[in-house]
Design an enzyme around this catalytic site. Structure first.
Site, PDB file in Angstrom:
ATOM      1  N   HIS A 124       0.824  -1.201   0.000  1.00  0.00           N
ATOM      2  CA  HIS A 124       0.000   0.000   0.000  1.00  0.00           C
ATOM      3  C   HIS A 124       0.868   1.265   0.000  1.00  0.00           C
ATOM      4  CE1 HIS A 124      -2.131   3.165   2.407  1.00  0.00           C
ATOM      5  NE2 HIS A 124      -3.034   2.948   1.469  1.00  0.00           N
ATOM      6  N   GLU A 171       2.160   1.849  -3.374  1.00  0.00           N
ATOM      7  CA  GLU A 171       1.103   2.427  -4.220  1.00  0.00           C
ATOM      8  C   GLU A 171       1.084   3.960  -4.084  1.00  0.00           C
ATOM      9  OE1 GLU A 171      -2.911   4.008  -3.385  1.00  0.00           O
ATOM     10  OE2 GLU A 171      -3.047   1.916  -2.757  1.00  0.00           O
ATOM     11  N   HIS A 172       1.139   4.447  -2.841  1.00  0.00           N
ATOM     12  CA  HIS A 172       1.159   5.906  -2.632  1.00  0.00           C
ATOM     13  C   HIS A 172       2.378   6.537  -3.305  1.00  0.00           C
ATOM     14  CE1 HIS A 172      -1.782   7.254   0.635  1.00  0.00           C
ATOM     15  NE2 HIS A 172      -2.149   6.020   0.348  1.00  0.00           N
ATOM     16  N   GLU A 211      -4.441   7.997   7.379  1.00  0.00           N
ATOM     17  CA  GLU A 211      -5.323   7.034   6.718  1.00  0.00           C
ATOM     18  C   GLU A 211      -5.583   5.852   7.668  1.00  0.00           C
ATOM     19  OE1 GLU A 211      -3.804   5.654   2.954  1.00  0.00           O
ATOM     20  OE2 GLU A 211      -5.671   4.639   2.421  1.00  0.00           O
TER      21      GLU A 211
END
Lengths: 434, 420
Positions: A69, A72-73, A145
């Protein structure tokens, strides 16, 4: 490079596909008459892939939780300090990305300049740029997040169920990791993961809209280096006992009434493609026939005030994990849990009425046809199916493969009332301060 | 969109298309948002969905829908400025994909659901009313489960008070006791008789289909005086910004900031506001995203959106409790920059493209287009998304600056996360 085309008469839909010399699989679903184009470029790499063997190395590499993840950012970062969002801003496209248990995907939708946008997508996903500084910067954003999800009771009730079901399977870990685990992420680790999993043979590109596959392939040629083909990446085998970890799990949060999930663990793993597809469809049919809006059980529980319209079910079946969840809000989750267990015990004896199964088939087919109303839904559903090895246009065909006996067999082996779990989020007792 | 009056106060609105796998049919009743009726309006669709005179059990209705190739039926309320609509929406697979035309059966279903409820002793079924009152109570209370939504609702309430636009459309728990099967039925009859009605048809809309729909519904919809509910545009009227802090046990704090824009929704200024919002906080290249999130790493989301009809802007962000001042100062700084016209031509060009993309994409979604044209009808306009795009083209930075100067901070609602 051979381009294959197929057409489904019932759906009146087409699919074009080819495998690029780099190993990248490219699919086009021509959607004439729609204004929008949708492109989704994914790698079969998600939160569960935290231990794997890099080609050419002898040992397993272990990486911090949440790294897929995080990667991905960071893929949006460009050398000049700008980000890919700004490049898409020049064309008006709307872009995004997501990481799931078993996939990371980058996407855009646009109504104009499709090939220009495809060029940006292929370009930014094929050139990573990680520095100490830009990696450190993301800690704050992802930290928020993670905290957002910590307060989200729907998210918590979901993951608590998985914690109660799975001993070792990494599916039980939060996709974004924890504030502690992401603190260990470095540019070097990100590059290792990138070069391993963003190799073209591990990726799929799905394009939906009035797209010419030949022309799309020219852009692929330009950005995807055939020499980067590393083939499939071996993952560390997960040894997962068949029994649950614990029957009940509870957490208190700021909610008005309890939220619950009843979870069933999928122990029928290691199947071939056809068997996995059948397993998935059979599970869906059971959920609609037994727990859906038309079911006797829903009607009874609703009339008794034990469930409301939030009552729902889902199955997530993948190569590396599988589970089924049933839940919603209830004043008395324990009572719902016991009723569902009793009801399932009864069905094991009597079977699911044929009439209910036939109706579930119609619902399943309708859902499949409806997916073609939206280019985004098509892209998102199909890339998942392609990674699983399914054929996206074979909706009726796949459904007809599943017999009523297959469904009953699935009911008996998966909905084990002595191996399921109850996850509850109950209201915190606190005075509200203004 | 093509329109045809069926009778006084009842319009048939048609959005033809043959690219979808489904057709859609909706009925909207326009009613004012009032403290006295908001809870009844929220309760009514849930009671109607429980059963009808002919099919008194929910399961019978659900099974009929499933047998219609799993047609979907939803009902509820949706806020539209100072008014709200009671909606009943159905969609169903088009005949080309199943070899069977379902329109007549779908119209019959909708007619039965909306106009032929289960009646006992001059009211709705007491059993259904009681059980849906409990469900509605739970739905109202469960607002707190979604902290972002909760903060936004509380901010709106603080801006406008507990009436009209300031209300939570799901209603209020304290109203429920007084609602009886008879009072709810009386409310329902009044809505049926008096409220302005729009019927929307999307998808295959040939003359024959429209005829089936009109014939199926016209007997139930008699002429009426009711019209659209006019909305009073929100204009800056507070001398000092209102600050409200509420503490709740949570890991993250939520910031909801309400602004009044004072822009006529059907006027020219609206185009500048639409662009201004996109540049300020409505896109991934906006000032809020680029600074609050990307530059300062204070938040995962920091965004603004506007309600066209009421001319209200809301800024939402999820932050660390101790970063409140930092985030708030940065938001104010970025707003000041918008008001000073500190926008690059390239940013404006990007905003126009971004909005063009979003507006054009509406043509691919039946629900989005239907809602867009419903708002258009309420505003007394019939401007297509395409025409709206053309109106954005000539807007320049000075016009955006001028409009953003009218946008004033009204209320800062801080939902402060504290340890349990």
């Amino acid at each position: 490079m051979e381009i294959k085309r197929c057409y489904n008469e019932q759906l009146k839909e087409e699919m074009h596909y080819a495998v690029h010399p780099s190993g990248l699989r490219v699919y086009v679903f021509p959607k004439k008459g729609f204004q929008k184009y949708y492109a989704i470029y994914g790698t079969e790499y998600g939160s569960i892939d935290s231990a794997f063997q890099i080609p050419g190395e002898d040992t397993m590499t272990h990486v911090p939780d949440g790294i897929a993840h995080y990667l991905e950012h960071k893929m949006f970062e460009e050398e000049d300090g700008s980000d890919a969002f700004q490049r898409f801003a020049l064309t008006g496209a709307s872009s995004n990305a997501f990481t799931s248990f078993d996939m990371t995907a980058y996407l855009f939708s646009c109504t104009d300049k499709f090939y220009e946008n495809l060029d940006i997508l292929l370009d930014f996903v094929n050139h990573p740029h990680f520095t100490q500084e830009n990696v450190a910067k993301e800690q704050g954003i992802i930290g928020q997040e993670i905290k957002m999800y910590e307060d989200d009771p729907e998210w918590r009730v979901f993951f608590n169920t998985l914690l109660a079901l799975f001993h070792n399977n990494p599916v039980k870990l939060d996709i974004a990791g924890t504030v502690e685990s992401i603190a260990k992420i470095t540019p070097e680790l990100l590059y290792r993961c990138y070069h391993t999993f963003y190799n073209p043979a591990n990726m799929v590109l799905v394009l939906v809209g009035d797209v010419d596959i030949q022309k799309a392939m020219e852009y692929v040629d330009e950005h995807v280096d055939a020499k980067r083909n590393l083939g499939q990446i071996p993952r560390e085998e997960v040894v997962e006992p068949t029994h649950r970890v614990q029957e009940r799990i509870e957490q208190k949060l700021m909610v008005s009434q309890p939220l619950f999930r009843i979870g069933f663990k999928d122990n029928k793993m290691g199947l071939d493609v056809d068997a996995m597809r059948k397993k998935e469809i059979a599970t869906d049919l059971i959920l609609d026939a037994v727990f859906g809006r038309c079911s006797d059980l829903y009607e009874e529980l609703y009339e008794e005030g034990l469930v409301d319209t939030s009552f729902d079910s889902e199955a997530d079946i993948s190569k590396g994990y599988g589970f089924t969840l049933i839940g919603g809000e209830s004043k008395d989750p324990e009572a719902v849990y016991q009723r569902i267990r009793e009801h399932l015990k009864g069905l094991m004896e009597t079977g699911i009425p044929k009439e209910d199964l036939d109706r579930a088939r119609k619902i399943w087919l309708s859902r499949g046809i409806r997916a073609f109303n939206s280019v985004e839904q098509m892209g998102n559903a199909f890339i998942r199916q392609i990674f699983a090895g399914y054929e996206p246009l074979a909706i009726s065909e796949s459904l007809n493969q599943v017999t009523d006996e297959d469904v009953m067999e699935r009911l008996r082996e998966h909905f084990d009332v002595d191996n399921c779990v109850l996850s509850v989020i109950s209201p915190m007792e606190t005075e509200k301060k203004e | 969109m093509q329109s045809k009056q069926i009778c006084k106060g009842v319009d048939l609105r048609v959005i033809p298309s043959n690219k979808f796998k489904t057709n859609a049919l909706s009925i909207f009743f326009h009613i004012p948002l009032k403290r006295e009726t908001v809870t009844m309006a929220a309760l009514l669709p849930a009671v109607l969905k429980r059963g009808t005179e002919k099919n008194p059990e929910y399961k019978q209705l659900a099974r009929r829908l499933a047998d219609l190739y799993s047609a979907s039926c939803s009902a509820g309320v949706r806020q539209k400025g100072d008014g709200e609509v009671l909606y009943f929406h159905m969609d169903y697979i088009a005949d080309a994909y199943i070899g069977e035309n379902l329109t007549e059966q779908v119209v019959a279903f909708l007619r039965e659901l909306v106009f032929c409820p289960l009646i006992q002793d001059g009211g709705f079924s007491p059993e259904y009313v009681e059980s849906e009152k409990t469900n509605l109570k739970n739905a109202i209370l469960s607002l707190i489960n979604d902290k972002k939504e909760y903060a936004d609702v509380k901010c709106r309430e603080a801006m406008f008070g507990k009436d009209g636009y300031g209300m939570f459309e799901a209603g209020y728990v304290e109203d429920l006791d007084a609602i009886t099967p008879q009072s709810l039925y009386a409310f329902y009859q009044k809505v049926l008789k008096e409220a302005k009605v729009d019927i929307f048809v999307s998808g295959m809309a040939d003359a024959e289909t429209l005829d089936v729909i009109t014939k199926g519904l016209e007997a139930e919809l008699l002429p009426r005086d009711g019209g659209y509910i006019a909305t009073q545009t929100a204009t800056a009227d507070r001398e000092e910004i209102q600050y409200i802090t509420e503490e709740i046990p949570a890991s993250q704090s939520k910031l909801s900031i309400g602004l009044k824009c004072g822009v006529e929704p059907a006027g020219e200024e609206y185009y500048a506001l639409l662009l201004g919002n996109c540049l300020f906080g409505g896109s991934p290249f906006s000032k809020l995203f680029m600074n609050v999130r990307e530059k300062l790493s204070l938040a995962y989301y920091a965004a603004s959106r506007t309600d066209r009809m009421k001319s209200v802007m809301v800024i939402s962000s999820g932050i660390e409790t101790q970063n409140f001042q930092k985030a708030y100062d940065e938001i104010q700084l970025q707003l000041a920059k918008m008001q000073a016209g500190e926008v690059e031509e390239s940013e404006l060009a990007a905003a126009k493209k971004y909005l063009t993309n979003g507006l054009t994409a509406m043509y691919d979604s039946v629900r989005a287009l239907e809602d867009y044209y419903l708002s258009q009808a309420i505003l007394g306009q019939n401007q297509s998304p395409e025409e709206l795009i053309r109106c954005l083209e000539p807007i320049g930075i000075p016009q955006i600056q001028a409009v953003m100067q009218k946008v004033q901070l009204d209320t800062v609602y801080f939902l402060k996360g504290v340890e349990a």
